[in-house]
Design a protein around this motif. Sequence first.
Motif, PDB file in Angstrom:
ATOM      1  N   LYS A  88      -6.698  -3.487 -10.561  1.00  0.00           N
ATOM      2  CA  LYS A  88      -7.036  -2.172  -9.326  1.00  0.00           C
ATOM      3  C   LYS A  88      -7.005  -1.700  -8.681  1.00  0.00           C
ATOM      4  CE  LYS A  88     -11.928  -4.796 -10.771  1.00  0.00           C
ATOM      5  NZ  LYS A  88     -12.185  -5.166 -10.082  1.00  0.00           N
ATOM      6  N   THR A  89      -6.043  -2.015  -7.707  1.00  0.00           N
ATOM      7  CA  THR A  89      -5.362  -1.178  -7.422  1.00  0.00           C
ATOM      8  C   THR A  89      -3.923  -0.542  -7.314  1.00  0.00           C
ATOM      9  OG1 THR A  89      -3.564  -3.001  -5.685  1.00  0.00           O
ATOM     10  CG2 THR A  89      -5.948  -2.404  -5.343  1.00  0.00           C
ATOM     11  N   VAL A  92      -8.072  -3.211   0.222  1.00  0.00           N
ATOM     12  CA  VAL A  92      -8.443  -2.815  -0.990  1.00  0.00           C
ATOM     13  C   VAL A  92      -8.315  -4.992  -1.615  1.00  0.00           C
ATOM     14  CG1 VAL A  92      -8.027  -0.702  -0.594  1.00  0.00           C
ATOM     15  CG2 VAL A  92      -6.618  -2.210  -1.879  1.00  0.00           C
ATOM     16  N   GLY A 131       0.779  -1.139  -0.186  1.00  0.00           N
ATOM     17  CA  GLY A 131       0.073   0.246   0.103  1.00  0.00           C
ATOM     18  C   GLY A 131       0.916   0.824   0.282  1.00  0.00           C
ATOM     19  N   THR A 172      -1.338  -0.435  -6.115  1.00  0.00           N
ATOM     20  CA  THR A 172      -0.329  -1.957  -6.397  1.00  0.00           C
ATOM     21  C   THR A 172      -0.448  -2.702  -7.407  1.00  0.00           C
ATOM     22  OG1 THR A 172      -0.339  -1.464  -3.991  1.00  0.00           O
ATOM     23  CG2 THR A 172       1.110  -3.614  -4.741  1.00  0.00           C
ATOM     24  N   SER A 216      -0.757   4.557   4.035  1.00  0.00           N
ATOM     25  CA  SER A 216      -1.959   3.623   3.681  1.00  0.00           C
ATOM     26  C   SER A 216      -2.694   3.224   5.133  1.00  0.00           C
ATOM     27  CB  SER A 216      -2.145   2.291   2.225  1.00  0.00           C
ATOM     28  OG  SER A 216      -1.039   2.296   3.187  1.00  0.00           O
ATOM     29  N   ASP A 231      -3.043  -5.954   0.480  1.00  0.00           N
ATOM     30  CA  ASP A 231      -2.541  -4.930  -0.234  1.00  0.00           C
ATOM     31  C   ASP A 231      -3.849  -3.467   0.684  1.00  0.00           C
ATOM     32  OD1 ASP A 231      -1.888  -3.100  -1.371  1.00  0.00           O
ATOM     33  OD2 ASP A 231      -3.296  -2.611  -3.372  1.00  0.00           O
ATOM     34  N   GLY A 270      -5.068   0.549   0.977  1.00  0.00           N
ATOM     35  CA  GLY A 270      -5.596   1.594   0.343  1.00  0.00           C
ATOM     36  C   GLY A 270      -7.050   1.743   0.665  1.00  0.00           C
ATOM     37  N   PRO A 271      -7.066   2.634  -0.734  1.00  0.00           N
ATOM     38  CA  PRO A 271      -6.492   2.817  -1.646  1.00  0.00           C
ATOM     39  C   PRO A 271      -5.960   3.346  -1.733  1.00  0.00           C
ATOM     40  CG  PRO A 271      -8.755   3.401  -1.985  1.00  0.00           C
ATOM     41  CD  PRO A 271      -8.872   3.023  -0.378  1.00  0.00           C
TER      42      PRO A 271
END
Length: 787
Positions: free
Chosen positions: A774-775, A761, A520, A777, A524, A748, A750-751
């Motif tokens: 999508k993230t 996330v 992240g 990372t 985050s 992960d 976040g976002p």
Amino acid sequence: MAAASEASVPIADAHEVIRVVGARENNLKNVDVNVPKRRLTVFTGVSGSGKSSLVFGTIAAESQRLINETYPTFVQQFMGQLSRPDVDALENLSATIRVDQERMGANARSTVGTATDVHAMLRMLFSRLGTPHVGSPQAFSFNVPSVKGAGAVTIGTGPNKGKKERRSFEITGGMCPHCEGLGEATAIDLDELYDKTLSLNGGAIKVPGYTADGWMVRVFGESGFVDADTPIQDYTEQQLHDFLYKEQVKVKIQNTNMTYEGLVPKITKSMLQKDRDALQPHVRAFVERAVTFRACPECGGTRLNEGARSSKIGGVNIADAAAMQITDLAAWLRTVDAPEVAPLIQGLRETVDSFVDIGLGYLSLDRASGTLSGGEAQRTKMIRHLGSSLTDITYVFDEPTAGLHPHDIERMNALLQQLRDKGNTVLVVEHKPEVIAIADHVIDLGPGAGRAGGEIQYAGDLAGLRASDTLTGRHLDHRARMKPSTRSPKGALEIRGATQHNLKNVDVDVPLGVLTVVTGVAGSGKSSLIHGHLPRFDDVVVVDQSPIKGSRRSSPATYTGLLDTIRAAFAKANGVKPGLFSANSEGACVACKGLGVIITDLGFQSTVETLCEVCEGTGFSDEVLEYTLEGKNIAEVLDMSVGEAAEFFAKGPAQVTLARLIDVGLGYITLGQALNSLSGGERQRLKLAINMAKKGAVYVLDEPTTGLHLADVDNLLSLLDRLVDSGNSVIVIEHHQAVMAHGDWIIDIGPGAGRDGGEVVFEGTPADLVAAGKTLTGQHLRQYVGA
């Protein structure tokens, strides 16, 4: 040395380079090199190759020493005495500003706002625009008390010039009178301060450093306020008050004027008003045991008095502004429109925007500066210089990407280039390919670490480095691959309802028996989730980059316990006591007391350290140095690198510890070097080495790739695999894509950062993260592995 390409650095004349001739600081081997001025130069090489010795220990150190010498002697006495680096010549130096990862001091009154001057600008703003008007900028300072009084002043004009006249005065400050601007109220457990059944002479005081025969206790006992031989429980009410709370008063003890002060205010000033993380371990343990900290009930933790809190701009007071997430503060400042202070507002906006640009928008100005990580501290220091009008300065950075997600490195690069484009020389010690890629000039040191390093391997542009046969050149485009299969978890540690800092009621299962990577962006919530919750489980071993507490005599040999083994081996081989081989006791050089240096107090100047000529810096007496083990004396053994010592102690108990140090990539450090000379990454690997003996443990590592060369990251991954394969669980908080790709499981967070983060996330394998993409990372990991 590889052929150098200087094509990217047009040099008009000799004054366009910093010329280094014969540099021998630490492991440097008579290094000659030209560093182009007003360019961005990145210094590369494996850990311990000599990068910091050249940049910080030679160039920056000599620049600072020469600047210090320009000050009057009166001013120099308040500065640390700097010795000249071991170098034949340094030419064309400019004023150097070090922007390193050292923590920002142990001052409980220092915040992000005060450390960057943003709070000073805010105070100015509120003093001009705040309603009701409460006074000058100091009326909004939590470090300035409000004081009324009277005193004699000298009249400077008119017929009465030179005469003294008594006048009243009033200072209007913003300090909360209850907590004295600290924002915390303390409740002290008196039973932890003293044993009421004992007398002072009997050892009643339980505070560290207050021994019965010590001077501080004697001041209490001989002050006349209490009886040193009477148990504290038998004190009168007045005696107990004087012992605990009496304000400062002069007393005479053995014909010496001394200051007497009650025990509570005395330890409040010496221990409680300091940064707790900076206290020695035994003192910190006492403070945590004896004192309860809570937000000040009068100021609500804002540190400010009622007057400062009453003045507002558009319904916002200065405490509200300081408590905002910096991204919110930036938005609020854009709503403040006052032509009469337009330059001030513009300066504030630009400085606050710099926080956001540098990836620190999740912080708040009231955040204590001592709580910042090394990377956060370095970037916070950088804020001071971005708006500076100075040019032709040499800025020196130590791994400015430490603690940065790949998403944030691009913004850091832009800021480094911005400093260069203002006409400054920017020197960066760095391992990340993304930073090396923006260099105008690269200087690569090596070929190895410690004694195997200290030589220039390449100097030139990036294309030349990539084409060179140096270790850095070969690994510049190296990428770790995702494993074809991942390990299966063997249970999990359950975290439920996590709300620490910015976490939003997080539920997550951290798998056991595998390599888990927590990712992240900076801020985050990764550390809040892991460090804030996992240590409460059994068998969790936290291995971080925090400083290792110890004296100036502490070394890797003492920290790992190797010195005890080495002393025992010398004692057995020579038929003498082990204590003889200690520079802290029997074996110490009589001239320097085992320090290896002579400390001279020059009175009006700072103290000066010079190499002890009697023992030549070893710290041992001549008698001790006559005893040998396999042809080596104790000083020669302590001067060995870990790798050399592993060959010397091929068998026996020392071999196990030395092998672990080599496993964690510390084969180049010497056994006797000072602990405070180790970087954060080296400290973490040293802690890991002494904790590797445990089986079935849960290891928590915080950015273990910090300070690692690209070539060493693969070795780290192999070490993490060995830890897991031997029955342990490894949880790594990390930004390096190679570690992400090599993990079995990724969590992960976040976002975004701060208020925009604090959620899980993604949970799953690296392959699933890349596939989803999508993230932030996931996007950067996909780009890294070329998927």
